[in-house]
Design an enzyme around this catalytic site. Structure first.
Site, PDB file in Angstrom:
ATOM      1  CG  HIS A 169       9.728 -16.213  31.382  1.00  0.00           C
ATOM      2  ND1 HIS A 169      10.731 -15.571  30.680  1.00  0.00           N
ATOM      3  CD2 HIS A 169       9.169 -17.091  30.520  1.00  0.00           C
ATOM      4  CE1 HIS A 169      10.758 -16.043  29.442  1.00  0.00           C
ATOM      5  NE2 HIS A 169       9.827 -16.965  29.311  1.00  0.00           N
ATOM      6  CG  ASP A 170      11.951 -19.632  30.226  1.00  0.00           C
ATOM      7  OD1 ASP A 170      10.752 -19.857  30.433  1.00  0.00           O
ATOM      8  OD2 ASP A 170      12.396 -19.206  29.142  1.00  0.00           O
TER       9      ASP A 170
ATOM     10  CG  ASP B  10       8.456 -13.084  24.498  1.00  0.00           C
ATOM     11  OD1 ASP B  10       9.105 -13.819  23.737  1.00  0.00           O
ATOM     12  OD2 ASP B  10       8.653 -13.014  25.722  1.00  0.00           O
TER      13      ASP B  10
ATOM     14  CD  GLU C 295      14.671 -18.484  24.873  1.00  0.00           C
ATOM     15  OE1 GLU C 295      14.533 -18.988  25.994  1.00  0.00           O
ATOM     16  OE2 GLU C 295      13.898 -18.733  23.934  1.00  0.00           O
TER      17      GLU C 295
ATOM     18  CG  ASP D  64      10.099 -18.012  22.636  1.00  0.00           C
ATOM     19  OD1 ASP D  64      10.370 -17.950  23.842  1.00  0.00           O
ATOM     20  OD2 ASP D  64       9.626 -19.029  22.087  1.00  0.00           O
TER      21      ASP D  64
HETATM   22  C1  GLC Z   1      11.320 -19.842  25.449  1.00  0.00           C
HETATM   23  C2  GLC Z   1      10.469 -19.171  26.493  1.00  0.00           C
HETATM   24  C3  GLC Z   1       9.812 -20.223  27.324  1.00  0.00           C
HETATM   25  C4  GLC Z   1       8.941 -21.072  26.431  1.00  0.00           C
HETATM   26  C5  GLC Z   1       9.729 -21.594  25.223  1.00  0.00           C
HETATM   27  C6  GLC Z   1       8.789 -22.065  24.159  1.00  0.00           C
HETATM   28  O1  GLC Z   1      12.350 -20.563  25.999  1.00  0.00           O
HETATM   29  O2  GLC Z   1      11.225 -18.276  27.242  1.00  0.00           O
HETATM   30  O3  GLC Z   1       9.070 -19.697  28.384  1.00  0.00           O
HETATM   31  O4  GLC Z   1       8.427 -22.133  27.161  1.00  0.00           O
HETATM   32  O5  GLC Z   1      10.535 -20.628  24.632  1.00  0.00           O
HETATM   33  O6  GLC Z   1       8.156 -20.973  23.551  1.00  0.00           O
END
Ligand code: GLC
Ligand code: CA
Length: 559
Positions: free
Chosen positions: A330-331, A98, A258, A201
């Protein structure tokens, strides 16, 4: 479209904290990942994405990094990671980490230096502004985890800093070339170590709308969603291009962004032949029914909505590039609990959902536990919830007038904890995840849903995913499964999700029945072979297929 080394691969996301614990502290670790590498190979995984394992106070479970060059001792050591990269390589597998560079942790030395000397060089690594009690904030944006995205700079009463996520995640100032150079150096250091690339991310957030300004409030708190700012902010493409040119491109790294809110004209810059990412996640289904009010106000997604969203996304990128397809991460809540209506949450239904997603054009990303059909978990009290986002959404629901039970129900539906419970390896205590006390309780359904029960069962969900991956890798079918065009079929039939995958050599027809009754579907020609079937039987009469409830088929068509 240019062919890339990663196009035909299958990827798998590991959430290390919940994958496998080897030292009994209740926290999954790198030796645990290492011990399951052969398992992932057996499943057919090529690319492994590790959620963050960098040094971190874990305020947001590792998405708050205090040292980009270090492994958090709770997850293991740098030697463990080097061994993992080497062992993966031996098995023709790739490790992707990540990359969290929109923000760092408030415990990172850069931020500490900024607090000590806000006017010094590290002060300019962040967004710090003067402010006095009673004055308006520089802007009224609401942080993603609730409350204003400004907080007092630690040690000061007249300075504030920006955080669009949690207050322990100060945003990095990407307008500062010194900061950018530091980040590129770090990224290259990792790539030279042998990482195949990164999942990137929250990357669109790096471009801030400057100067800061207010937007009309969208809730009673007087604040507005950060997304409102992202719509207006221009120029993220220039930052991304510089990032890619200085890091990913020279290494031919695989990167997946993302990205939630791309503008249509940005797609080629993001994932085209010369785009700054290799791929980006398709979140089109995950964004359905969001209202801006919060989880309590979000209606369930119907299979028809799901179908239209992902087929729409396939059409948008068809001529541009490759999406990465997921049903969960995971979100998100577990896909099978979220997209399937209650009557469809059987093994057949779970295979159906996995199958229609896996067969899309793009890179399939499985999330740990998806391959055995892991489900959401029911919390009976808010004190059992860990995720900061869930705790915020619980308050939001209460403030909107919901009862505590109703607010908890919303949290149970959407909580990020749903996907974060430990992997269910077997039916022994704590599902074989740890010999100690797991950091987050195991889903009580582990006696029924676990890998040991499914691993050698030919009709298990696990065996089904293996069959999908085998088809993707099969020399006769790979060209079509990987590169074939996606063409919707009978999209007007509400409970049917069907599409062709077509190449010059072959036509595959993917069919899924998302309802509890038999569905008769006209076939566009003769069936040559049934390649995948989530049930034992396949019944057709003349040119009509009779799909049993929750049936999923991949058919190879004649000529
Ligand atoms: C992304 C991650 C998430 C995190 C956020 C802030 O959305 O997937 O888990 O809380 O970024 O880093
Ligand atoms: Ca451990």
């Amino acid at each position: 479209m240019e062919r890339k080394w990663w196009h035909g691969k299958t990827a798998y996301q590991i959430y290390p904290k919940s994958f496998c614990d080897t030292n009994g502290d209740g926290i999954g670790d790198l030796p645990g990942v290492l011990s399951r590498l052969d398992y992932l190979k057996e499943l057919g995984v090529d690319i492994i994405w590790l959620s963050p394992i960098y040094c971190s106070p874990l305020a947001d479970q590792g998405y708050d990094i205090s040292d980009y060059y270090g492994i958090d001792p709770r997850f293991g050591t740098m030697e463990d990671l080097d061994r993992l990269i080497a062992e993966a390589k031996k098995r023709d597998m790739y490790i992707v980490m990540d990359l969290v560079i929109n923000h760092c942790s408030d415990e990172h030395e850069w931020f500490k230096a900024a607090c000590a000397d806000p006017d010094g060089p590290y002060g300019r690594f962040f967004y710090i502004r003067d402010w006095h009690e009673g004055e308006p904030l520089p802007c009224n944006w609401r942080s993603y985890f609730g409350g204003p995205c400004w907080d007092l700079l630690p040690g000061h009463t007249d300075k504030i800093y920006l955080h669009v996520f949690h207050k322990k995640q100060p945003d990095l100032n990407w307008e500062n070339p010194m900061l950018r150079r530091e980040l590129y150096r770090m990224i290259n250091w990792w790539l030279e170590k042998g990482l195949a690339g990164f999942r990137i991310d929250a990357i669109i957030n790096i471009k801030k709308l400057l100067p800061f300004r207010d937007f009309p409030a969208d809730r009673a708190d007087g604040l507005c969603s950060v997304d409102r700012m992202l719509e207006e902010a221009k120029g993220v493409g220039d930052l991304l291009k510089e990032l890619a040119d200085n890091t990913f491109r020279p290494h031919d790294a695989f990167t997946v962004g993302e990205v939630f809110n791309e503008k249509p004209e940005e797609l080629p810059d993001f994932i085209g032949d010369n785009g700054c990412f290799s791929s980006m996640f398709d979140f089109s289904a995950h964004l359905l029914n969001r209202t801006g009010n919060g989880w309590y106000d979000q209606a369930p997604v119907t299979p028809e909505q799901y179908k239209n969203a992902v087929l729409g996304a396939q059409a948008r990128v068809a001529e541009v590039g490759f999406l990465s397809n997921i049903i969960e991460n995971h979100d998100e809540p577990r896909g099978v609990s979220y997209y399937l209506p209650p009557e469809g949450r059987s093994e057949a239904g779970k295979k159906l959902l996995g199958g229609v997603s896996f067969m899309l054009r793009g890179l399939p990303f499985l999330y740990q536990g998806q391959e055995i059909g892991m489900e959401n978990v029911v919390r009976t009290d808010i004190s059992q919830v860990d995720d900061i986002s869930s705790l915020d959404q619980y308050q939001v629901a209460l403030e909107a007038g919901l009862t505590p039970d109703e607010a908890l129900a919303a949290v149970n539906r959407f909580s990020r904890d749903n996907a974060r419970t430990p992997f269910q390896w077997d039916d022994s205590e704590n599902a074989g995840f740890t010999a100690g006390t797991p950091w987050l309780p195991v889903n009580p359904n582990y006696k029924a849903i676990n890998l040991a029960e499914q691993r050698n069962r030919p009709d298990s969900i696990y065996s089904f995913y293996r069959a999908l991956i085998r088809l993707r890798n099969h020399p006769d079918y790979a060209e079509t499964v990987v590169y074939g065009a996606t063409e919707p079929y009978m999209q007007e039939i509400r409970s049917l999700m069907a599409y062709f995958r077509r190449s010059d050599e072959k036509t595959l027809l993917v069919l899924g029945n998302f309802r509890d009754e038999v569905l008769t579907v006209p076939l566009p020609g003769d069936v040559k072979t049934v390649l995948i079937n989530n049930l034992k039987e396949y019944s057709a009469e003349g040119n009509r297929a009779a799909l049993a409830p929750w049936q999923f088929l991949v058919l190879e068509m004649e000529g």
